[in-house]
Motif scaffolding. Structure first.
Motif, PDB file in Angstrom:
ATOM      1  N   VAL A   6      -3.929   0.602  -7.203  1.00  0.00           N
ATOM      2  CA  VAL A   6      -3.991  -0.403  -6.138  1.00  0.00           C
ATOM      3  C   VAL A   6      -5.438  -0.684  -5.752  1.00  0.00           C
ATOM      4  CG1 VAL A   6      -3.453   1.406  -4.468  1.00  0.00           C
ATOM      5  CG2 VAL A   6      -3.304  -0.958  -3.778  1.00  0.00           C
ATOM      6  N   GLN A   7      -6.265   0.361  -5.720  1.00  0.00           N
ATOM      7  CA  GLN A   7      -7.673   0.148  -5.376  1.00  0.00           C
ATOM      8  C   GLN A   7      -8.387  -0.593  -6.491  1.00  0.00           C
ATOM      9  OE1 GLN A   7      -9.095   1.589  -2.301  1.00  0.00           O
ATOM     10  NE2 GLN A   7      -8.927   3.778  -2.629  1.00  0.00           N
TER      11      GLN A   7
ATOM     12  N   HIS B 114       0.812  -1.229   0.000  1.00  0.00           N
ATOM     13  CA  HIS B 114       0.000   0.000   0.000  1.00  0.00           C
ATOM     14  C   HIS B 114       0.838   1.270   0.000  1.00  0.00           C
ATOM     15  CE1 HIS B 114      -3.594  -2.233   2.027  1.00  0.00           C
ATOM     16  NE2 HIS B 114      -2.930  -2.987   1.169  1.00  0.00           N
TER      17      HIS B 114
ATOM     18  N   ASP C 292      -4.601  10.161 -12.814  1.00  0.00           N
ATOM     19  CA  ASP C 292      -5.145  10.232 -11.455  1.00  0.00           C
ATOM     20  C   ASP C 292      -6.070   9.078 -11.099  1.00  0.00           C
ATOM     21  OD1 ASP C 292      -3.947  12.467 -10.199  1.00  0.00           O
ATOM     22  OD2 ASP C 292      -4.994  13.745 -11.625  1.00  0.00           O
TER      23      ASP C 292
ATOM     24  N   THR D  55      -0.434  -2.890 -14.545  1.00  0.00           N
ATOM     25  CA  THR D  55      -0.965  -2.516 -15.858  1.00  0.00           C
ATOM     26  C   THR D  55      -1.760  -3.671 -16.462  1.00  0.00           C
ATOM     27  OG1 THR D  55       1.056  -1.253 -16.078  1.00  0.00           O
ATOM     28  CG2 THR D  55      -0.308  -1.423 -18.018  1.00  0.00           C
ATOM     29  N   GLU D  56      -1.255  -4.895 -16.286  1.00  0.00           N
ATOM     30  CA  GLU D  56      -1.972  -6.049 -16.815  1.00  0.00           C
ATOM     31  C   GLU D  56      -3.309  -6.220 -16.078  1.00  0.00           C
ATOM     32  OE1 GLU D  56      -1.495  -7.644 -19.418  1.00  0.00           O
ATOM     33  OE2 GLU D  56      -2.995  -9.199 -19.124  1.00  0.00           O
TER      34      GLU D  56
ATOM     35  N   ARG E 200      -5.793  -3.935 -17.570  1.00  0.00           N
ATOM     36  CA  ARG E 200      -6.339  -4.444 -18.835  1.00  0.00           C
ATOM     37  C   ARG E 200      -7.401  -5.501 -18.551  1.00  0.00           C
ATOM     38  NH1 ARG E 200      -0.812  -5.277 -20.336  1.00  0.00           N
ATOM     39  NH2 ARG E 200      -0.007  -3.314 -21.096  1.00  0.00           N
TER      40      ARG E 200
ATOM     41  N   ALA F 238       1.414   3.185  -2.327  1.00  0.00           N
ATOM     42  CA  ALA F 238       0.693   4.166  -3.138  1.00  0.00           C
ATOM     43  C   ALA F 238       1.573   4.857  -4.169  1.00  0.00           C
ATOM     44  CB  ALA F 238      -0.014   5.208  -2.260  1.00  0.00           C
TER      45      ALA F 238
ATOM     46  N   ASP G 212     -19.155  -2.300  -9.861  1.00  0.00           N
ATOM     47  CA  ASP G 212     -19.502  -0.926  -9.464  1.00  0.00           C
ATOM     48  C   ASP G 212     -18.253  -0.158  -9.076  1.00  0.00           C
ATOM     49  OD1 ASP G 212     -22.092  -1.219  -9.920  1.00  0.00           O
ATOM     50  OD2 ASP G 212     -22.707  -1.520  -7.825  1.00  0.00           O
ATOM     51  N   ALA G 213     -17.449  -0.789  -8.234  1.00  0.00           N
ATOM     52  CA  ALA G 213     -16.240  -0.116  -7.759  1.00  0.00           C
ATOM     53  C   ALA G 213     -15.323   0.184  -8.933  1.00  0.00           C
ATOM     54  CB  ALA G 213     -15.526  -0.983  -6.733  1.00  0.00           C
TER      55      ALA G 213
ATOM     56  N   GLN H 132      -6.388   5.168  -9.209  1.00  0.00           N
ATOM     57  CA  GLN H 132      -5.774   4.527  -8.040  1.00  0.00           C
ATOM     58  C   GLN H 132      -5.574   3.049  -8.354  1.00  0.00           C
ATOM     59  OE1 GLN H 132      -8.321   5.667  -4.659  1.00  0.00           O
ATOM     60  NE2 GLN H 132      -8.872   7.391  -5.940  1.00  0.00           N
TER      61      GLN H 132
ATOM     62  N   ASP I  23     -15.665  -6.578  -8.423  1.00  0.00           N
ATOM     63  CA  ASP I  23     -16.672  -5.586  -8.066  1.00  0.00           C
ATOM     64  C   ASP I  23     -16.825  -4.582  -9.210  1.00  0.00           C
ATOM     65  OD1 ASP I  23     -18.216  -3.611  -6.983  1.00  0.00           O
ATOM     66  OD2 ASP I  23     -17.197  -3.586  -5.042  1.00  0.00           O
TER      67      ASP I  23
ATOM     68  N   VAL J 234      -0.462   5.120  -7.210  1.00  0.00           N
ATOM     69  CA  VAL J 234      -1.476   6.168  -7.157  1.00  0.00           C
ATOM     70  C   VAL J 234      -0.824   7.523  -7.437  1.00  0.00           C
ATOM     71  CG1 VAL J 234      -3.220   7.259  -5.714  1.00  0.00           C
ATOM     72  CG2 VAL J 234      -2.762   4.833  -5.463  1.00  0.00           C
TER      73      VAL J 234
ATOM     74  N   ILE K  77     -16.646   3.182 -10.772  1.00  0.00           N
ATOM     75  CA  ILE K  77     -16.485   4.439 -10.049  1.00  0.00           C
ATOM     76  C   ILE K  77     -15.009   4.825  -9.973  1.00  0.00           C
ATOM     77  CG2 ILE K  77     -16.765   5.542  -7.783  1.00  0.00           C
ATOM     78  CD1 ILE K  77     -19.385   3.938  -7.553  1.00  0.00           C
ATOM     79  N   LEU K  78     -14.145   3.823  -9.862  1.00  0.00           N
ATOM     80  CA  LEU K  78     -12.709   4.125  -9.837  1.00  0.00           C
ATOM     81  C   LEU K  78     -12.193   4.504 -11.228  1.00  0.00           C
ATOM     82  CD1 LEU K  78     -11.561   1.304  -7.430  1.00  0.00           C
ATOM     83  CD2 LEU K  78     -11.324   3.737  -6.987  1.00  0.00           C
TER      84      LEU K  78
END
Lengths: 433, 357
Positions: free
Chosen positions: A382-383, A367, A378, A421-422, A425, A369, A394-395, A380, A392, A372, A398-399
């Protein structure tokens, strides 16, 4: 390290000073009739027909556009064969047997200044369309579609940044053809009605700035500026270049044309020059072969359609080792890995990098970051990775995983060597389902 | 010849978790040397004991977690497969936790209590949660809190008579008004140089600041959490001092330099595993912890609030990182929110101290 990674070792120093070998000896040249953007295509020649340099030999058909294919040598059509495209796809190719005479086609006649002055926007679009010019920075997007835009264009940006490490294709082109690039820029400005032209080059290459600046003085009728932009990566990303060259911030997902800016790679501008001034398609390309998997690194100036195997022979072949080879078409940050060296030089191919495979062991994410902090859009990473592990949707939406430009910085900067990066994708593919 | 299946990018930066961990260890080194210089063998034994337990638990738990193919029957071979999964990080990472844990306990703590704390930290806080990168609480902090609550009477500091105190702060927790008197006993200079009683690594402010600077320059830690925590804490102490019409600058300096505050802010909060992953998130995390420390010191029953505050702050991390609002850009909304939150918390301090009357 917990920091924003902006600079990556660019490895161009050795390659820059190497001479360029003009390779014209290829026995057979291959011209793909389909590619990633154009799933269909046809040829308009028959086996045994004699073709000349610049002659139309077929058409590739995309969803909403078509691209003519031109021969880059003179010789006889000898059938077709399957070859690997730079994108990794296997495609059908027309084969031309090179007679090494390089006879120019009759249609390739130079236009006079008066003729050029009389050209209208429609004429320009037709000329560019017939020349088959497409985004030579790597996108391969047909240039005439960019010219057809309804939005008023006030600035043309020539992108000579080439921020990928190891590539010297645009660098050599600017050094050798600065005048013609500027001339091509003036045609692009005339075609779109833009009042201003800017060519962006990296700050750390003053030699490029100088040749362009000198060339600029021959075209005093036009408002042309040579801008030195940052050395960071990805400075050559379209939106980043626009921002540093003009100060205009184009939000993600918007077309630069909506903000009155159009970006062309310097090689595309050179294509403008050839198409408008000399009625010629692009026939040659700078192509370099490098990496620790080949015996020597070399720069080539080759005809489009040249098989890469011929060029690998010129470098002395592969190094002998038990390790697998990684074949990269393009740069080390965004290039495609190929599963065969049976490839051909296409318009958008810039370089082949051959590396010995090094397996990179990964560690757990801590973590920190760095990904990030480093992401140029901009996000994230890791998230996104964690959301993708949870599947997920939805996440992920939104991310904003779809904003990812796959520049490779997150994987590059990760201290745990996680291949983010993979994951990006895979996450993109996953939310499309 | 075969072609490898890889995807872009094909190059990686010269950086690693290992380097990060060793940078933290290098930053901690002056504190360790100072602790051994001040407290002698006592300190050395406690550091080694906690290092042994932290590393041991990490290695054993990693060996147990490693997957071995069921077709492999031979016990020795199975063990070798597990053994090969170990990396340098299975030593360096727990070593960091171990040294941090040793730095926040007094040198006179009995070895039995030290073992319990180290076990709690490494086993409960780290191994049970999944090892490196998966823990949500600071392992050293958990170890310290477990023994702090379970063996309260075991804590005694050479040089301080009052029991259950961690630092000079504990000796005079009663009131902020006592600070000028306090400064007669321990001057700011003593606090700065470490010429005071207290936990092994928390006493010398200058060495902590030096270690912190090293980590920040080497980018092994993020300065944002540290800065934000000290900033919000200082603001609140300044408001409290204002409320009782005390010496503002001296109170703030005294509070920042005493106790485990600096050590916690520099070495414990910057642990990336238990920090949020965005820049604004890290500022918010610092604000939360700084506020909790101030509240515990001003209103709480415990003299030593930093470790508690960090663990409580850890609870907020998943909330701060929740995908719906986590953004890596400093927005106007964030800046206003930060300032307003800090102002509100200061008002609470003001009212709590009774500054309105």
């Amino acid at each position: 390290m917990i920091e924003k990674t902006r600079y990556i070792p660019d490895g161009k120093k050795e390659r820059k000073n190497q001479p360029v070998i003009h390779y014209l000896e290829a026995e057979y040249l291959y011209f793909p009739t389909t590619d990633l953007r154009c799933p269909a295509g046809e040829s308009c020649v028959v086996d045994g027909q004699y073709v000349k340099v610049g002659e139309l030999i077929g058409t590739r058909q995309g969803g909403f556009f078509e691209q003519p294919i031109h021969s880059t040598v003179s010789g006889y059509i000898v059938g077709s064969e399957k070859k690997v495209h730079a994108s990794g796809q296997t495609v059908d190719c027309l084969i031309v047997q090179n007679d090494k005479k390089y006879v120019l086609h009759e249609d390739c006649v130079s236009r006079t200044e008066e003729e050029i002055d009389a050209l209208t926007k429609e004429d320009y679009i037709k000329i560019i369309k017939d020349s088959g010019l497409s985004g030579l920075g790597g996108s391969g997007f047909p240039t005439y579609i960019k010219l057809e835009t309804k939005h008023p264009i006030h600035t043309i940006v020539g992108n000579g940044v080439e921020c990928e490490p190891h590539l010297i294709s645009d660098y050599k082109l600017i050094l050798e053809r600065a005048n013609r690039i500027i001339e091509g820029l003036t045609y692009a400005m005339r075609a779109t009605g833009a009042k201003k032209g800017i060519i962006a080059v990296k700050k750390k290459y003053p030699e490029l700035y100088e040749v362009l600046e000198n060339a600029r003085h021959s075209f005093t009728n036009f408002d042309i500026e040579i801008k030195r932009v940052g050395n960071h990566y990805p400075a050559g990303w379209e939106l980043d270049t626009i921002k540093s060259a003009t100060g205009i911030k184009v939000p993600l997902g918007k077309l630069p044309a909506e903000y009155g800016v159009t970006v062309f790679n310097v090689a595309t501008l050179y294509g403008f020059y050839r198409a408008v001034k000399r009625s010629m398609p692009i026939t040659e390309r700078f192509f370099s072969i490098s990496g620790d998997g080949v015996k020597s690194s070399k720069n080539f100036q080759v005809r489009i359609g040249t098989p890469v195997r011929d060029l690998i022979e010129q470098t002395g072949g592969y190094t002998e080792s038990d390790k697998n080879k990684v074949l990269i078409c393009g740069g080390p940050m965004m290039g495609n890995a190929l599963q065969s060296d049976d490839i051909i030089v296409t318009k958008t191919a810039t370089s082949l990098i051959v590396l010995e495979e090094e397996v990179i062991p990964t560690e757990p994410c801590i973590h920190c970051a760095s990904c990030v902090y480093s992401c140029p859009v901009d996000l994230q990473p890791v998230q996104i990775m964690n959301a993708y592990k949870d599947r997920d949707k939805d996440a992920l939406n939104i991310l904003g995983v779809n904003k990812c430009i796959e520049c490779g910085l997150c994987s590059f900067t990760c201290p745990s060597k996680i291949h983010l990066t993979e994951t990006m994708r895979q996450a993109k593919r996953f939310i499309k389902k | 010849m075969n072609y490898a299946k890889q995807t872009s990018p094909y190059i990686r930066k010269e950086t690693s978790v290992k380097r990060m961990m060793f940078d933290v260890l290098i930053a901690l080194l002056p504190l360790v040397i100072f602790a051994i210089y001040r407290f002698g063998m006592d300190a050395l034994v406690r550091i080694l004991l906690s290092a042994f337990i932290f590393v041991g638990v990490e290695v054993v738990s990693s060996l147990m977690k490693a997957k071995v193919h069921p077709s492999l029957k031979d016990k020795k071979e199975r063990f070798m497969v597990r053994w090969k999964t170990l990396t340098i990080n299975h030593v360096s990472a727990p070593l960091v936790s171990a040294v941090i844990f040793a730095m926040i306990i007094p040198s006179s703590l009995s070895l039995y209590v030290v073992s319990v704390g180290a076990l709690a930290g490494s086993l409960i806080a780290k191994a049970f949660f999944g090892g490196l990168g998966s823990n949500i609480f600071n392992p050293a902090g958990v170890g310290r809190v477990v023994i702090g609550l379970s063996f309260t009477s075991a804590f005694s500091y050479p040089g301080i008579d009052v029991t259950t105190t961690a630092t000079p702060l504990g000796a005079v927790k009663d009131s902020l008004l006592n600070i000028p008197e306090m400064l007669n006993t321990y001057s700011l200079q003593d606090l700065f140089l470490g010429n005071i009683p207290g936990s092994m690594g928390e006493i010398s402010a200058i060495l902590i600041i030096l270690g912190g600077l090293y980590m920040f320059i080497r980018k092994a830690a993020d300065f944002r959490v540290t800065l934000s925590m000290i900033l919000s804490f200082s603001v609140m102490i300044a408001v409290a001092a204002l409320a009782v019409k005390g010496e503002m600058v001296e109170s703030v300096l005294y509070h920042v330099l005493s106790g485990g505050l600096l050590f916690g802010a520099v070495f414990m909060m910057t642990d990336p595993v238990t920090s949020p992953v965005t820049k604004p998130g890290r500022w918010i995390y610092g604000l939360v912890v700084g506020a909790i420390v101030a509240f515990i010191r001003l209103f709480g029953a415990f003299p030593e609030g930093v470790v508690f505050a960090i663990l409580l702050g850890n609870i907020f991390v998943p909330l701060i990182d929740y995908y719906k609002w986590s953004k890596n850009k400093y927005s106007v909304k964030f800046i206003i929110g930060y300032v307003v939150a800090l102002a509100l918390l200061s008002v609470i301090v003001l009212l709590g101290i009774g500054g309105i009357n």
